[in-house]
Motif scaffolding. Structure first.
Motif, PDB file in Angstrom:
ATOM      1  N   GLU A 187       0.819  -1.210   0.000  1.00 29.62           N
ATOM      2  CA  GLU A 187       0.000   0.000   0.000  1.00 29.62           C
ATOM      3  C   GLU A 187       0.854   1.263   0.000  1.00 29.62           C
ATOM      4  O   GLU A 187       0.631   2.196   0.785  1.00 29.62           O
ATOM      5  CB  GLU A 187      -0.970  -0.010   1.186  1.00 29.62           C
ATOM      6  N   GLY A 188       1.826   1.301  -0.887  1.00 29.85           N
ATOM      7  CA  GLY A 188       2.639   2.498  -1.070  1.00 29.85           C
ATOM      8  C   GLY A 188       3.705   2.729  -0.030  1.00 29.85           C
ATOM      9  O   GLY A 188       4.310   3.811   0.002  1.00 29.85           O
ATOM     10  N   GLN A 189       3.962   1.742   0.825  1.00 33.72           N
ATOM     11  CA  GLN A 189       4.997   1.869   1.840  1.00 33.72           C
ATOM     12  C   GLN A 189       5.961   0.692   1.755  1.00 33.72           C
ATOM     13  O   GLN A 189       5.549  -0.431   1.480  1.00 33.72           O
ATOM     14  CB  GLN A 189       4.391   1.929   3.243  1.00 33.72           C
ATOM     15  N   ASN A 190       7.236   0.964   2.004  1.00 30.18           N
ATOM     16  CA  ASN A 190       8.248  -0.087   2.043  1.00 30.18           C
ATOM     17  C   ASN A 190       8.657  -0.294   3.494  1.00 30.18           C
ATOM     18  O   ASN A 190       9.142   0.623   4.161  1.00 30.18           O
ATOM     19  CB  ASN A 190       9.464   0.295   1.199  1.00 30.18           C
ATOM     20  N   GLN A 191       8.458  -1.525   3.989  1.00 26.62           N
ATOM     21  CA  GLN A 191       8.707  -1.837   5.399  1.00 26.62           C
ATOM     22  C   GLN A 191      10.004  -2.621   5.549  1.00 26.62           C
ATOM     23  O   GLN A 191      10.297  -3.531   4.786  1.00 26.62           O
ATOM     24  CB  GLN A 191       7.546  -2.651   5.962  1.00 26.62           C
ATOM     25  N   ALA A 192      10.772  -2.241   6.578  1.00 26.65           N
ATOM     26  CA  ALA A 192      12.001  -2.965   6.893  1.00 26.65           C
ATOM     27  C   ALA A 192      12.175  -3.009   8.407  1.00 26.65           C
ATOM     28  O   ALA A 192      11.600  -2.196   9.145  1.00 26.65           O
ATOM     29  CB  ALA A 192      13.210  -2.301   6.235  1.00 26.65           C
ATOM     30  N   PHE A 193      12.971  -3.974   8.867  1.00 24.20           N
ATOM     31  CA  PHE A 193      13.287  -4.106  10.290  1.00 24.20           C
ATOM     32  C   PHE A 193      14.800  -4.196  10.451  1.00 24.20           C
ATOM     33  O   PHE A 193      15.482  -4.864   9.662  1.00 24.20           O
ATOM     34  CB  PHE A 193      12.641  -5.353  10.890  1.00 24.20           C
ATOM     35  N   ILE A 194      15.308  -3.542  11.491  1.00 29.50           N
ATOM     36  CA  ILE A 194      16.725  -3.621  11.845  1.00 29.50           C
ATOM     37  C   ILE A 194      16.827  -4.343  13.180  1.00 29.50           C
ATOM     38  O   ILE A 194      16.276  -3.884  14.194  1.00 29.50           O
ATOM     39  CB  ILE A 194      17.357  -2.224  11.953  1.00 29.50           C
ATOM     40  N   GLY A 195      17.511  -5.484  13.196  1.00 34.90           N
ATOM     41  CA  GLY A 195      17.714  -6.233  14.427  1.00 34.90           C
ATOM     42  C   GLY A 195      18.995  -5.787  15.118  1.00 34.90           C
ATOM     43  O   GLY A 195      20.072  -5.790  14.504  1.00 34.90           O
ATOM     44  N   LEU A 196      18.886  -5.408  16.397  1.00 33.36           N
ATOM     45  CA  LEU A 196      20.012  -4.856  17.148  1.00 33.36           C
ATOM     46  C   LEU A 196      20.282  -5.674  18.407  1.00 33.36           C
ATOM     47  O   LEU A 196      19.392  -6.349  18.927  1.00 33.36           O
ATOM     48  CB  LEU A 196      19.716  -3.408  17.562  1.00 33.36           C
ATOM     49  N   ASP A 197      21.508  -5.557  18.902  1.00 33.11           N
ATOM     50  CA  ASP A 197      21.844  -6.211  20.166  1.00 33.11           C
ATOM     51  C   ASP A 197      21.065  -5.619  21.329  1.00 33.11           C
ATOM     52  O   ASP A 197      20.740  -6.316  22.304  1.00 33.11           O
ATOM     53  CB  ASP A 197      23.349  -6.077  20.442  1.00 33.11           C
ATOM     54  N   GLU A 198      20.764  -4.322  21.260  1.00 34.61           N
ATOM     55  CA  GLU A 198      20.048  -3.629  22.332  1.00 34.61           C
ATOM     56  C   GLU A 198      19.440  -2.345  21.788  1.00 34.61           C
ATOM     57  O   GLU A 198      19.819  -1.869  20.709  1.00 34.61           O
ATOM     58  CB  GLU A 198      20.997  -3.291  23.482  1.00 34.61           C
ATOM     59  N   GLN A 199      18.502  -1.787  22.521  1.00 29.06           N
ATOM     60  CA  GLN A 199      17.937  -0.502  22.129  1.00 29.06           C
ATOM     61  C   GLN A 199      18.955   0.605  22.381  1.00 29.06           C
ATOM     62  O   GLN A 199      19.515   0.709  23.470  1.00 29.06           O
ATOM     63  CB  GLN A 199      16.663  -0.202  22.916  1.00 29.06           C
ATOM     64  N   VAL A 200      19.175   1.407  21.349  1.00 31.11           N
ATOM     65  CA  VAL A 200      20.088   2.542  21.458  1.00 31.11           C
ATOM     66  C   VAL A 200      19.420   3.751  20.801  1.00 31.11           C
ATOM     67  O   VAL A 200      18.509   3.596  19.976  1.00 31.11           O
ATOM     68  CB  VAL A 200      21.436   2.251  20.761  1.00 31.11           C
ATOM     69  N   PRO A 201      19.855   4.968  21.138  1.00 27.70           N
ATOM     70  CA  PRO A 201      19.340   6.141  20.436  1.00 27.70           C
ATOM     71  C   PRO A 201      19.690   6.079  18.944  1.00 27.70           C
ATOM     72  O   PRO A 201      20.740   5.559  18.559  1.00 27.70           O
ATOM     73  CB  PRO A 201      20.051   7.308  21.133  1.00 27.70           C
ATOM     74  N   PHE A 202      18.793   6.627  18.121  1.00 30.43           N
ATOM     75  CA  PHE A 202      19.018   6.626  16.670  1.00 30.43           C
ATOM     76  C   PHE A 202      18.637   7.982  16.093  1.00 30.43           C
ATOM     77  O   PHE A 202      17.925   8.776  16.721  1.00 30.43           O
ATOM     78  CB  PHE A 202      18.211   5.514  16.004  1.00 30.43           C
ATOM     79  N   ARG A 203      19.127   8.250  14.901  1.00 27.33           N
ATOM     80  CA  ARG A 203      18.745   9.449  14.161  1.00 27.33           C
ATOM     81  C   ARG A 203      18.471   9.044  12.713  1.00 27.33           C
ATOM     82  O   ARG A 203      19.033   8.058  12.215  1.00 27.33           O
ATOM     83  CB  ARG A 203      19.831  10.523  14.227  1.00 27.33           C
ATOM     84  N   VAL A 204      17.619   9.830  12.032  1.00 23.65           N
ATOM     85  CA  VAL A 204      17.189   9.470  10.682  1.00 23.65           C
ATOM     86  C   VAL A 204      17.238  10.717   9.797  1.00 23.65           C
ATOM     87  O   VAL A 204      16.833  11.811  10.231  1.00 23.65           O
ATOM     88  CB  VAL A 204      15.759   8.903  10.681  1.00 23.65           C
TER      89      VAL A 204
END
Length: 222
Positions: A187-204
Motif C-alpha cells: 500500500e505504497g509503503q516499504n517496510q524494513a526491520f533492523i535487528g540490534l543487540d540492544e535498544q540505542v538512540p538513533f537518528r534518521v
C-alpha cells in the motif's frame, strides 16, 4: 537449316535466362528444426546487495561508506521519529539496496532508492517484527527491533522485480546491527526491520543524488 539454327538459338537464350534467375540472392535460411539461434542476454544493473554469506543463507548488506552528516537539528533519540510530511503520498521510488557500515560513535544502515524523489519515513522501536499485509512475524536476529517505514515508493514493473531489495540481509561490518530484513512494498509503503543487540538512540535523515534513507545507531561509550 535456317529454322533449326533459330530454334537452337531460342533454346540457348531460354537456358541463359533461367541461369540468371537462379543467381539472385535468396533470404537467409532460419534455424532448422531441433536447433536454436544463439541468444545474447542484455546486461542488467548490478544490485548493491548480492554478496552471498559463507553459509549461503542470503545476501550480505554491502558497506555503507557515506560520511555525510545530517542537519544540526537531527538528533539521537529512542523515541519514534518521522519526517514532517508523514505519512506523505505515492511517488516514483523503487527500493533497490541495503548497506550497513561502522563509523566512529555510530553504526549506519542505508536504504537505497532508484528514482528522482525523496522518501518519506517513520522509524520506531517495536516489540515484534510483524509483516504488514500478511501479519506474519519475521524471525529477526537481535534483542531489539527497529521498524523502518519508507513512503513515496511504487510497485516495480515486471522487468524490475530483480532490482528490488527484499528479504534478509546479514551484516559483517557491524557489531550492534545483527540483521536487516525488508518485507517489501505494501500500500505504497516499504517496510524494513533492523535487528540490534540492544535498544540505542538513533537518528534518521535522507540524502539525494541518489535517493537514500539513512538510519544511524548511536554506540555507547566503551
Amino acid at each position: 537449316m535456317r529454322r533449326s539454327v533459330q530454334v537452337a538459338t531460342a533454346v540457348a537464350g531460354l537456358a541463359l535466362l533461367a541461369a540468371c534467375a537462379n543467381t539472385t540472392d535468396d533470404p537467409p535460411a532460419g534455424p532448422t528444426e531441433g536447433t536454436s539461434a544463439p541468444v545474447t542476454e542484455a546486461p542488467t544493473d548490478e544490485p548493491t546487495t548480492t554478496s552471498p554469506t559463507d553459509d549461503d543463507d542470503g545476501p550480505v548488506a554491502a558497506p555503507a561508506e557515506e560520511t555525510n552528516e545530517p542537519a544540526e537539528d537531527v538528533t539521537y533519540s529512542t523515541e519514534p521519529q518521522n519526517d514532517p510530511d508523514w505519512p506523505g503520498s505515492g511517488g516514483d521510488l523503487l527500493p533497490t539496496g541495503v548497506r550497513v557500515g561502522a563509523h566512529e560513535g555510530y553504526e549506519r544502515v542505508v536504504f537505497d532508492f532508484q528514482g528522482s524523489e525523496t522518501p518519506g519515513w517513520r522509524v520506531e522501536y517495536v516489540d515484534a517484527a510483524i509483516e504488514e499485509g500478511r501479519g506474519q512475524e519475521v524471525d529477526l536476529d537481535g534483542d531489539a527491533i527497529l521498524q523502518v517505514i519508507a513512503t513515496g515508493v511504487r510497485y516495480p514493473e515486471e522487468a524490475e522485480t530483480d532490482l528490488l531489495a527484499q528479504g534478509s540481509f546479514d551484516t559483517e561490518q557491524t557489531d550492534l546491527v545483527d540483521e536487516v530484513f525488508v518485507t517489501g512494498i505494501f500500500e505504497g509503503q516499504n517496510q524494513a526491520f533492523i535487528g540490534l543487540d540492544e535498544q540505542v538512540p538513533f537518528r534518521v535523515f535522507t540524502l539525494t543524488d541518489p535517493s537514500r534513507l539513512v538510519v544511524d545507531l548511536q554506540l555507547g561509550e566503551s
